[in-house]
Design an enzyme around this catalytic site. Sequence first.
Site, mmCIF file in Angstrom:
data_model
loop_
_atom_site.group_PDB
_atom_site.id
_atom_site.type_symbol
_atom_site.label_atom_id
_atom_site.label_comp_id
_atom_site.label_asym_id
_atom_site.label_seq_id
_atom_site.Cartn_x
_atom_site.Cartn_y
_atom_site.Cartn_z
ATOM 1 N N ASP A 31 0.816 -1.214 0.000
ATOM 2 C CA ASP A 31 0.000 0.000 0.000
ATOM 3 C C ASP A 31 0.855 1.272 0.000
ATOM 4 O O ASP A 31 1.940 1.297 0.573
ATOM 5 C CB ASP A 31 -0.907 -0.033 1.251
ATOM 6 N N HIS A 48 3.426 2.868 -8.679
ATOM 7 C CA HIS A 48 3.280 1.433 -8.957
ATOM 8 C C HIS A 48 4.558 0.894 -9.605
ATOM 9 O O HIS A 48 4.991 -0.219 -9.320
ATOM 10 C CB HIS A 48 2.088 1.183 -9.893
ATOM 11 N N LEU A 142 10.923 -20.990 -3.314
ATOM 12 C CA LEU A 142 9.931 -20.032 -2.811
ATOM 13 C C LEU A 142 8.695 -20.122 -3.695
ATOM 14 O O LEU A 142 8.804 -20.152 -4.929
ATOM 15 C CB LEU A 142 10.508 -18.599 -2.902
HETATM 16 C C1 FPP Z 1 -1.709 -0.095 -3.633
HETATM 17 O O1 FPP Z 1 -1.244 1.233 -3.501
HETATM 18 C C2 FPP Z 1 -1.004 -0.764 -4.744
HETATM 19 C C3 FPP Z 1 -1.610 -1.335 -5.822
HETATM 20 C C4 FPP Z 1 -3.072 -1.363 -6.002
HETATM 21 C C5 FPP Z 1 -0.813 -1.947 -6.913
HETATM 22 C C6 FPP Z 1 0.401 -2.708 -6.461
HETATM 23 C C7 FPP Z 1 1.090 -3.290 -7.627
HETATM 24 C C8 FPP Z 1 2.437 -3.314 -7.809
HETATM 25 C C9 FPP Z 1 3.397 -2.790 -6.832
HETATM 26 C C10 FPP Z 1 2.973 -3.981 -9.018
HETATM 27 C C11 FPP Z 1 3.229 -5.425 -8.680
HETATM 28 C C12 FPP Z 1 3.347 -6.244 -9.883
HETATM 29 C C13 FPP Z 1 3.423 -7.597 -9.854
HETATM 30 C C14 FPP Z 1 3.525 -8.368 -11.114
HETATM 31 C C15 FPP Z 1 3.434 -8.307 -8.567
HETATM 32 P P1 FPP Z 1 -2.269 2.395 -3.719
HETATM 33 O O2 FPP Z 1 -2.297 2.757 -5.162
HETATM 34 O O3 FPP Z 1 -3.591 2.023 -3.149
HETATM 35 O O4 FPP Z 1 -1.641 3.556 -2.909
HETATM 36 P P2 FPP Z 1 -2.420 4.716 -2.141
HETATM 37 O O5 FPP Z 1 -3.030 4.079 -0.921
HETATM 38 O O6 FPP Z 1 -1.331 5.653 -1.809
HETATM 39 O O7 FPP Z 1 -3.448 5.284 -3.071
#
Ligand code: FPP
Length: 257
Positions: A31, A48, A142
């Site tokens: 998050d 992201h 893993l």
């Molecule tokens: C939440 O932060 C994050 C996500 C919804 C996306 C997470 C995805 C990645 C890190 C890419 C991973 C890729 C693979 C293939 C595993 P948010 O956008 O909700 O953050 P916020 O709370 O600040 O809005």
Amino acid sequence: MIHMKCKLSHWFKKKSPSVTNIPKHIAIIMDGNGRWARQRGMPRTAGHRVGMDRVRDAVAICLEYGVPYLTLYAFSTENWKRPEEEVRFLMDLFEEALKSEVDKLDQQNVRVRFIGLRHNLRPSLRELMEQSEARTSGNTALTLNLAINYGGRSEIVTAARRIAEDVRRGEVDPEQIDESFFGNYLFTAGQPDPDLLIKPGGESRISNFLLWQIAYTEIYYSTKFWPDFKKADMRDAIFFYSQRERRFGGIKRGESI
Ligand code: FPP
């Protein structure tokens, strides 16, 4: 037990050989990507992308410490409510990551699996998911579960529906249904429940993640956003876990009443 982050990674790095209580399964709610980017005047999608670097770090740390299962929350059943552009970016990022990372994951002896509902994902992504699973199916160091279009409630409802169908077909006797039987109908069937849930991003909520599996999971909470949650932070979280005495509803070992 929810824990505020403290700086222990230096100590842990020095002492790690003597630490024996390593979690078998770590789950992470990645998050804070959007807020990390916004703080820097960048589009949310930039967060992201940097978040992907932290995925590589998390895998490396699990391999380093011999943690056999890692589950990452990449896209929830509720994330479809985000602007279309952000959803498209994330789906593109998943495809790009699967194309570019699977070779290395395979070399690292990592088995890739996906948890979540696949039917409404785009066919090109579904195909890459199936290929990655098939390609890495024999790997043993893993198991990396990537939760894409995942929701804890939907997982439980899906399991209940499948059990009901098996009962209707006469293949299951309702008397057989206990907790361990039910667990075998979940996406994580055959895997241990998470010992440690890492929740960066400052907000202390579970967001519909692994609702069944985290009944007795230790929660490590951090105010850092996921793009800032580096290897040292992963080590701190593992150290935190190694110090916990888990009671699973019982009382402390050796404690009198
Ligand atoms: C939440 O932060 C994050 C996500 C919804 C996306 C997470 C995805 C990645 C890190 C890419 C991973 C890729 C693979 C293939 C595993 P948010 O956008 O909700 O953050 P916020 O709370 O600040 O809005």
